[in-house]
Design a protein around this motif. Structure first.
Motif, PDB file in Angstrom:
ATOM      1  N   GLN A   1       0.827  -1.206   0.000  1.00 58.49           N
ATOM      2  CA  GLN A   1       0.000   0.000   0.000  1.00 58.49           C
ATOM      3  C   GLN A   1       0.859   1.253   0.000  1.00 58.49           C
ATOM      4  OE1 GLN A   1      -1.295   1.886   3.249  1.00 58.49           O
ATOM      5  NE2 GLN A   1      -2.389   3.304   1.928  1.00 58.49           N
ATOM      6  N   ARG A   2       1.876   1.226   0.826  1.00 56.56           N
ATOM      7  CA  ARG A   2       2.772   2.380   0.922  1.00 56.56           C
ATOM      8  C   ARG A   2       3.472   2.645  -0.413  1.00 56.56           C
ATOM      9  NH1 ARG A   2       4.566   5.173   5.422  1.00 56.56           N
ATOM     10  NH2 ARG A   2       3.180   3.882   6.668  1.00 56.56           N
ATOM     11  N   GLU A   3       3.920   1.563  -1.057  1.00 57.43           N
ATOM     12  CA  GLU A   3       4.610   1.714  -2.333  1.00 57.43           C
ATOM     13  C   GLU A   3       3.667   2.278  -3.389  1.00 57.43           C
ATOM     14  OE1 GLU A   3       6.077  -1.776  -4.653  1.00 57.43           O
ATOM     15  OE2 GLU A   3       5.770  -0.162  -6.102  1.00 57.43           O
ATOM     16  N   LEU A   4       2.446   1.725  -3.418  1.00 56.63           N
ATOM     17  CA  LEU A   4       1.482   2.186  -4.412  1.00 56.63           C
ATOM     18  C   LEU A   4       1.144   3.662  -4.208  1.00 56.63           C
ATOM     19  CD1 LEU A   4      -1.155   0.324  -6.202  1.00 56.63           C
ATOM     20  CD2 LEU A   4      -1.898   2.458  -5.144  1.00 56.63           C
ATOM     21  N   ASP A   5       0.986   4.020  -2.942  1.00 57.10           N
ATOM     22  CA  ASP A   5       0.723   5.411  -2.567  1.00 57.10           C
ATOM     23  C   ASP A   5       1.788   6.349  -3.127  1.00 57.10           C
ATOM     24  OD1 ASP A   5      -1.443   6.181  -0.981  1.00 57.10           O
ATOM     25  OD2 ASP A   5      -0.128   6.868   0.616  1.00 57.10           O
ATOM     26  N   GLU A   6       3.033   6.024  -2.844  1.00 59.84           N
ATOM     27  CA  GLU A   6       4.144   6.878  -3.287  1.00 59.84           C
ATOM     28  C   GLU A   6       4.199   6.968  -4.805  1.00 59.84           C
ATOM     29  OE1 GLU A   6       7.710   5.340  -1.484  1.00 59.84           O
ATOM     30  OE2 GLU A   6       7.007   5.856   0.530  1.00 59.84           O
ATOM     31  N   ARG A   7       4.052   5.800  -5.417  1.00 54.64           N
ATOM     32  CA  ARG A   7       4.107   5.735  -6.870  1.00 54.64           C
ATOM     33  C   ARG A   7       2.998   6.560  -7.518  1.00 54.64           C
ATOM     34  NH1 ARG A   7       7.016   1.347  -9.659  1.00 54.64           N
ATOM     35  NH2 ARG A   7       6.783   2.024 -11.807  1.00 54.64           N
ATOM     36  N   ALA A   8       1.779   6.412  -6.963  1.00 57.69           N
ATOM     37  CA  ALA A   8       0.637   7.123  -7.533  1.00 57.69           C
ATOM     38  C   ALA A   8       0.828   8.639  -7.404  1.00 57.69           C
ATOM     39  CB  ALA A   8      -0.649   6.682  -6.838  1.00 57.69           C
ATOM     40  N   ILE A   9       1.343   9.064  -6.262  1.00 49.71           N
ATOM     41  CA  ILE A   9       1.525  10.499  -6.042  1.00 49.71           C
ATOM     42  C   ILE A   9       2.605  11.063  -6.966  1.00 49.71           C
ATOM     43  CG2 ILE A   9       2.381  12.172  -4.350  1.00 49.71           C
ATOM     44  CD1 ILE A   9       0.751  10.255  -2.303  1.00 49.71           C
ATOM     45  N   LEU A  10       3.671  10.298  -7.151  1.00 44.94           N
ATOM     46  CA  LEU A  10       4.715  10.740  -8.081  1.00 44.94           C
ATOM     47  C   LEU A  10       4.162  10.831  -9.494  1.00 44.94           C
ATOM     48  CD1 LEU A  10       7.967   8.968  -6.876  1.00 44.94           C
ATOM     49  CD2 LEU A  10       7.367  11.399  -6.786  1.00 44.94           C
ATOM     50  N   THR A  11       3.296   9.898  -9.849  1.00 48.32           N
ATOM     51  CA  THR A  11       2.696   9.934 -11.183  1.00 48.32           C
ATOM     52  C   THR A  11       1.848  11.186 -11.362  1.00 48.32           C
ATOM     53  OG1 THR A  11       2.659   7.521 -11.258  1.00 48.32           O
ATOM     54  CG2 THR A  11       1.241   8.655 -12.819  1.00 48.32           C
ATOM     55  N   ILE A  12       1.092  11.549 -10.323  1.00 48.25           N
ATOM     56  CA  ILE A  12       0.288  12.776 -10.408  1.00 48.25           C
ATOM     57  C   ILE A  12       1.194  13.994 -10.593  1.00 48.25           C
ATOM     58  CG2 ILE A  12      -1.282  14.328  -9.162  1.00 48.25           C
ATOM     59  CD1 ILE A  12      -2.456  11.848  -7.772  1.00 48.25           C
ATOM     60  N   ALA A  13       2.265  14.046  -9.787  1.00 47.54           N
ATOM     61  CA  ALA A  13       3.156  15.201  -9.846  1.00 47.54           C
ATOM     62  C   ALA A  13       3.874  15.284 -11.199  1.00 47.54           C
ATOM     63  CB  ALA A  13       4.168  15.140  -8.709  1.00 47.54           C
ATOM     64  N   LYS A  14       4.229  14.113 -11.745  1.00 49.43           N
ATOM     65  CA  LYS A  14       5.035  14.073 -12.968  1.00 49.43           C
ATOM     66  C   LYS A  14       4.183  14.266 -14.223  1.00 49.43           C
ATOM     67  CE  LYS A  14       7.004  10.161 -13.840  1.00 49.43           C
ATOM     68  NZ  LYS A  14       7.771   8.941 -13.555  1.00 49.43           N
ATOM     69  N   ARG A  15       3.012  13.616 -14.228  1.00 47.36           N
ATOM     70  CA  ARG A  15       2.225  13.586 -15.464  1.00 47.36           C
ATOM     71  C   ARG A  15       1.079  14.594 -15.493  1.00 47.36           C
ATOM     72  NH1 ARG A  15       5.003   9.984 -19.004  1.00 47.36           N
ATOM     73  NH2 ARG A  15       5.942   8.401 -17.668  1.00 47.36           N
TER      74      ARG A  15
ATOM     75  N   VAL B   1     -10.604  11.844 -16.125  1.00 47.53           N
ATOM     76  CA  VAL B   1     -10.656  10.415 -15.783  1.00 47.53           C
ATOM     77  C   VAL B   1      -9.269   9.854 -15.451  1.00 47.53           C
ATOM     78  CG1 VAL B   1     -10.536   9.578 -18.171  1.00 47.53           C
ATOM     79  CG2 VAL B   1     -11.659   8.177 -16.413  1.00 47.53           C
ATOM     80  N   ASP B   2      -8.234  10.390 -16.084  1.00 48.66           N
ATOM     81  CA  ASP B   2      -6.877   9.902 -15.808  1.00 48.66           C
ATOM     82  C   ASP B   2      -6.483  10.207 -14.362  1.00 48.66           C
ATOM     83  OD1 ASP B   2      -6.590   8.949 -18.340  1.00 48.66           O
ATOM     84  OD2 ASP B   2      -5.591  10.754 -19.095  1.00 48.66           O
ATOM     85  N   LEU B   3      -6.820  11.412 -13.908  1.00 52.91           N
ATOM     86  CA  LEU B   3      -6.537  11.781 -12.517  1.00 52.91           C
ATOM     87  C   LEU B   3      -7.369  10.919 -11.567  1.00 52.91           C
ATOM     88  CD1 LEU B   3      -5.168  13.598 -10.417  1.00 52.91           C
ATOM     89  CD2 LEU B   3      -6.946  15.307 -10.796  1.00 52.91           C
ATOM     90  N   ARG B   4      -8.630  10.715 -11.924  1.00 57.84           N
ATOM     91  CA  ARG B   4      -9.502   9.904 -11.060  1.00 57.84           C
ATOM     92  C   ARG B   4      -9.022   8.462 -10.957  1.00 57.84           C
ATOM     93  NH1 ARG B   4     -13.730  12.524 -13.961  1.00 57.84           N
ATOM     94  NH2 ARG B   4     -14.391  10.566 -14.894  1.00 57.84           N
ATOM     95  N   GLN B   5      -8.454   7.943 -12.047  1.00 58.11           N
ATOM     96  CA  GLN B   5      -7.882   6.590 -12.019  1.00 58.11           C
ATOM     97  C   GLN B   5      -6.826   6.474 -10.914  1.00 58.11           C
ATOM     98  OE1 GLN B   5      -8.036   3.627 -13.312  1.00 58.11           O
ATOM     99  NE2 GLN B   5      -9.111   3.731 -15.261  1.00 58.11           N
ATOM    100  N   ILE B   6      -5.970   7.462 -10.844  1.00 53.99           N
ATOM    101  CA  ILE B   6      -4.855   7.405  -9.887  1.00 53.99           C
ATOM    102  C   ILE B   6      -5.348   7.672  -8.466  1.00 53.99           C
ATOM    103  CG2 ILE B   6      -2.520   8.198  -9.422  1.00 53.99           C
ATOM    104  CD1 ILE B   6      -2.117   7.960 -12.167  1.00 53.99           C
TER     105      ILE B   6
END
Lengths: 246, 246
Positions: free
Chosen positions: B60-74, B79-84
């Motif tokens: 969960q922690r890894e997914l959290d970090e990854r998802a947040i980095l994806t938001i910041a980067k991309r 719908v794309d934001l809602r997916q993350i």
């Protein structure tokens, strides 16, 4: 989404921090009032806590959306990103504290039917005081960005767990003494468990404050959760068995 | 953070969706095994669930970090934001399901001391089946992005709440019949409550799937939470009082 017009990243951040403080105050008040309602058989107070929970849920949802938009728009990195991610986590814990207070409030009628022993009432009030002190301390640490103070507040969770264990044992004893106590004591058991979980959420918030400041996870040297999961009590009150830890 | 090298936004998204499915499978397995351990007094199985919870927490922690980095980067929108954002919420619910399964596992020793009535065991197994079916249905809806199916799965939560209410009543009756049952029944009460809460988390996931697809919140026409909070039972088994709703 609020009407508030944001002109700078700093302003967005200040807005988020201020909202967290407001939500924290609301969660504290709900906990205090739910236990007061439970102990004083005050149905009107219980109903106001249930109604207030909707506001806290909405505040959490708004903060969540706002924080995510800020990440997408401003692409913050390092401590700035952690501030926002931390706010999302803390608002989630505060919303769950509100849910637990609401659940306590819903038990008011069931518990009001029986007079509770003074010692038990004092015990639950004391448990609540401990949890509220911890929560207040943690929220103050958030406002002052003092992660060492947050660490100290986290350590208080042990005291809460010990107090909960003592109440758990006492409740089981009352149930065994007189089956007429069972129904009300069951609701008190769930209420005490909820208060213990409020302490866990305060602890989560302390850990998030540490993460915001340092980017690291706190050492996991704190014995977590309640100690009663493996505890049994025989009819004569003698305790058998201990919590198994692996 | 995983070693996986991400080359495109779609790939990042696929990775996140796949991880959610894996976490979902793990959470399901933990629930199944914790109740099997509880009912079969299987300490080794209980210990393996407790150990597995660490893996789910880390995922969960890894997914959290990854998802947040994806938001910041991309900077995804709509719908794309809602997916993350949805993935962050779902992984949070799955992690909490794991915690609840762990808590059930920790009660194995306390419950093993007493033989439980067959009817009660069947009741708890049935409650677990309902919660697991709902969870499975919701996770399948996530994988197939079928928000209508998720909506149908959410409606099943009522059935779980009704079954939990029935078990709650039965447990209180057993405690009243014989004080020697009180200790073990208290742990079964918390276990049943945990299973009911697993249903609530499956419901949250269904609501998140709807939010991902539509950007809207589901209508709040579902009676939420358990019905026992205001329920009392007199010594002769007659039920008094009802859940108060405001």
């Amino acid at each position: 989404m609020s009407e508030h017009i944001v002109t700078s990243y700093d302003e967005e951040l200040r807005y988020i921090v201020r909202r967290i403080s407001e939500m924290g105050g609301q969660a504290e008040r709900m906990v205090e009032q739910s236990v007061a309602a439970l102990m004083g058989s005050n149905l009107a107070l219980a109903q106001s806590v249930v109604a207030e929970d909707v506001l806290l849920d909405n505040a959490q949802r708004e903060l969540d959306e706002r924080a995510i938009l800020t990440i997408a728009k401003r692409q913050p990195m390092a401590v700035d990103l952690r501030q926002i991610v931390g706010a999302i986590r803390i608002s989630n814990d505060l919303e769950r504290i509100g849910d637990l207070a609401k659940n306590i409030s819903k038990r008011v009628i069931a518990v009001a039917e029986h007079q509770q022993p003074v010692r038990l009432v004092r015990g639950i009030e004391h448990l609540t005081d401990l949890a509220l002190e911890q929560l207040k301390e943690v929220l103050d640490s958030y406002a002052t960005r003092d992660h060492e103070r947050a660490g100290a507040a986290r350590a208080r969770d042990e005291e809460i767990d010990a107090m909960y264990t003592s109440i758990f044992r006492e409740l089981l004893t009352y149930m065994m003494e007189d089956p007429r106590n069972i129904s009300a004591c069951t609701h008190l058991l769930f209420s005490a468990k909820n208060i213990e979980r409020i302490g866990d959420h305060a602890t989560n918030i302390a850990e998030t404050i540490y993460y915001i400041k340092t980017g690291q996870r706190m050492d996991n040297d704190r014995p977590k959760g309640d100690q009663t999961a493996g505890m049994t009590l025989s009819v004569d009150g003698g305790e058998r068995g201990t919590n198994f830890r692996v």
